[in-house]
Motif scaffolding. Structure first.
Motif, short mmCIF file in Angstrom:
data_model
loop_
_atom_site.label_atom_id
_atom_site.label_comp_id
_atom_site.label_asym_id
_atom_site.label_seq_id
_atom_site.Cartn_x
_atom_site.Cartn_y
_atom_site.Cartn_z
N SER A 281 0.83 -1.20 0.00
CA SER A 281 0.00 0.00 0.00
C SER A 281 0.87 1.26 0.00
N TRP A 282 1.96 1.25 0.76
CA TRP A 282 2.87 2.39 0.75
C TRP A 282 3.55 2.55 -0.60
N LEU A 283 3.92 1.45 -1.21
CA LEU A 283 4.59 1.52 -2.51
C LEU A 283 3.67 2.11 -3.57
N LEU A 284 2.39 1.74 -3.54
CA LEU A 284 1.44 2.31 -4.50
C LEU A 284 1.29 3.81 -4.30
N LEU A 285 1.22 4.24 -3.05
CA LEU A 285 1.08 5.67 -2.79
C LEU A 285 2.32 6.43 -3.25
N CYS A 286 3.50 5.91 -2.94
CA CYS A 286 4.74 6.60 -3.32
C CYS A 286 4.95 6.60 -4.83
N SER A 287 4.46 5.57 -5.52
CA SER A 287 4.64 5.52 -6.97
C SER A 287 3.86 6.61 -7.68
N LEU A 288 2.83 7.15 -7.03
CA LEU A 288 2.08 8.26 -7.64
C LEU A 288 2.99 9.46 -7.91
#
Length: 320
Positions: A281-288
Motif C-alpha cells: 500500500s505504501w509503494l502504490l502511494l509513493c509511486s504516484l
C-alpha cells in the motif's frame, strides 16, 4: 535476530525484517527506477511550464507545485530507500532516530503537498468548466493562486512531526500515538479523495450534459481565458473520450491512495494488516509521485508539442 516490532521501527519503510536478500535487492531496484523516472518526468514538466508561455496557466501552476513536491519524494527520499535496502539490518544508519525523522519528514512533506495539489487542480478545472468565466477570473487571480500554493506547503509542515510514528504502523507493540497518526492519515486522504472525485465527476456530468462547452479532452484550451466567443461544440465521440480520460485519472488516483487508507483503518479498528500488505500500500502511494506528471500532461497537445521541441529530433523552440 531482531524481532518484527524492533525491525519494523528501524527498517526502511517498505523493507521487512524477514525479507530475503533477493526481495530487498528487487525493492531497491524498484525504488531506483521510480526515483530516476519520477525525477526526470517532474523536472521535465517544471522546465516546460517555465520555458513556454502558452503553458503558464493557473492549472499548470498547481501542477508545477505538485511536481516540486513529488521531487522531494522521487529525488530525495526514494534514492535513500534504494541505498538503505542494500545495507545490512544492523546498520547504524537504519537505527538513527534523527535520520528516520529526516526521511519521514521528506516523505510526509512531499506526499502532503502532492495530494493537496491534486485537489487544487481538480477544483480549478471544476470551477473553470462549471462556473461562469467571471467567477473563475475573480477566484483565480495571480495573488489568490499564490496564496493557495503557499497554504498547501504551510499546511503540509504541520503534520511532519507525526510521520515517524507511521514507521511503527505494523508493529505489534506500536503505541497509541502511532495508531492515531495512521487514523488521521487515512481520514485526511479519504476526505481529499472524496472532494477530488466530486470535482471530476461534476466535470464529467457537465461535459456529457452540454454540447456548448469545449471538450475536457483539451484541458490546455480551457485555460486560455477569456473564452472564445463561440467555441465549437465537441462531437459525441470527443465528449465520450473526454469522460473516459477523466475517469481513468480518477481510477489511477484511487488505486494509488485507497489501499493505504483501508490498511490504516483496518489496523486501527481491528488489527494490523500483514506487513507485506502494508508495504504494497505504501509503494502504490509513493509511486504516484512518479506517475503524476504523466497523468496531467499525456492528453495535452501543448505539452506534447513543447516536449518535442526540446527533445532530440524535435521541432525548434521558435517553430513550437
Amino acid at each position: 535476530m531482531p524481532n518484527a516490532s524492533s525491525w519494523s521501527a528501524s527498517s526502511p519503510l517498505l523493507l521487512l525484517w524477514e525479507d530475503s536478500s533477493g526481495t530487498r535487492i528487487f525493492l531497491s531496484l524498484l525504488y531506483a527506477v521510480l526515483a530516476i523516472s519520477g525525477t526526470l518526468s517532474n523536472v521535465m514538466v517544471i522546465y516546460l511550464v517555465f520555458s513556454f508561455k502558452k503553458l503558464q496557466t493557473t492549472s499548470n501552476a498547481f501542477i508545477v507545485n505538485g511536481c516540486a513536491a513529488d521531487l522531494s519524494v522521487c529525488a530525495l527520499w526514494m534514492p535513500q530507500e534504494a541505498v538503505l535496502g542494500l545495507l545490512p539490518p544492523n546498520s547504524s544508519s537504519l537505527r538513527s532516530a534523527e535520520y528516520r525523522l529526516l526521511r519521514g519528514g521528506l516523505l510526509g512533506l512531499g506526499l502532503t503537498v502532492s495530494l493537496a495539489s491534486h485537489l487544487l487542480v481538480a477544483f480549478n478545472r471544476y470551477v473553470l468548466i462549471t462556473k461562469l468565466p467571471s467567477v473563475y477570473q475573480a477566484l483565480y487571480q495571480r495573488r489568490h493562486t499564490g496564496c493557495m500554493i503557499g497554504l498547501s506547503w504551510a499546511l503540509a509542515l504541520l503534520p511532519v512531526p507525526l510521520l515517524p510514528g507511521l514507521w511503527t504502523l505494523g508493529s505489534a507493540q506500536s503505541d497509541g500515538s502511532s495508531r492515531y497518526t495512521a487514523l488521521l492519515l487515512a481520514l485526511a486522504v479519504l476526505g481529499q479523495t472524496a472532494l477530488l472525485l466530486h470535482c471530476y465527476l461534476g466535470i464529467v456530468r457537465r461535459v456529457r450534459g452540454s454540447a456548448k462547452r469545449v471538450s475536457v479532452l483539451n484541458f490546455h484550451l480551457l485555460h486560455q481565458l477569456p473564452f472564445p466567443a463561440a467555441p465549437p461544440p465537441p462531437r459525441r465521440s470527443q465528449r465520450r473520450l473526454s469522460s473516459v480520460s477523466v475517469l481513468l485519472l480518477c481510477c489511477v488516483f484511487l488505486l494509488g491512495t485507497q489501499p493505504l487508507v483501508w490498511v490504516s483503518l483496518l489496523g486501527f479498528f481491528l488489527r494490523p494488516a500483514p506487513p507485506a500488505l502494508q508495504a504494497a500500500s505504501w509503494l502504490l502511494l509513493c509511486s504516484l509521485s512518479a506517475l503524476n506528471p504523466l497523468l496531467y500532461t499525456w492528453r495535452s497537445e501543448e505539452f506534447r508539442r513543447a516536449a518535442r521541441s526540446v527533445l532530440p529530433r524535435g521541432e525548434g523552440p521558435a517553430a513550437a
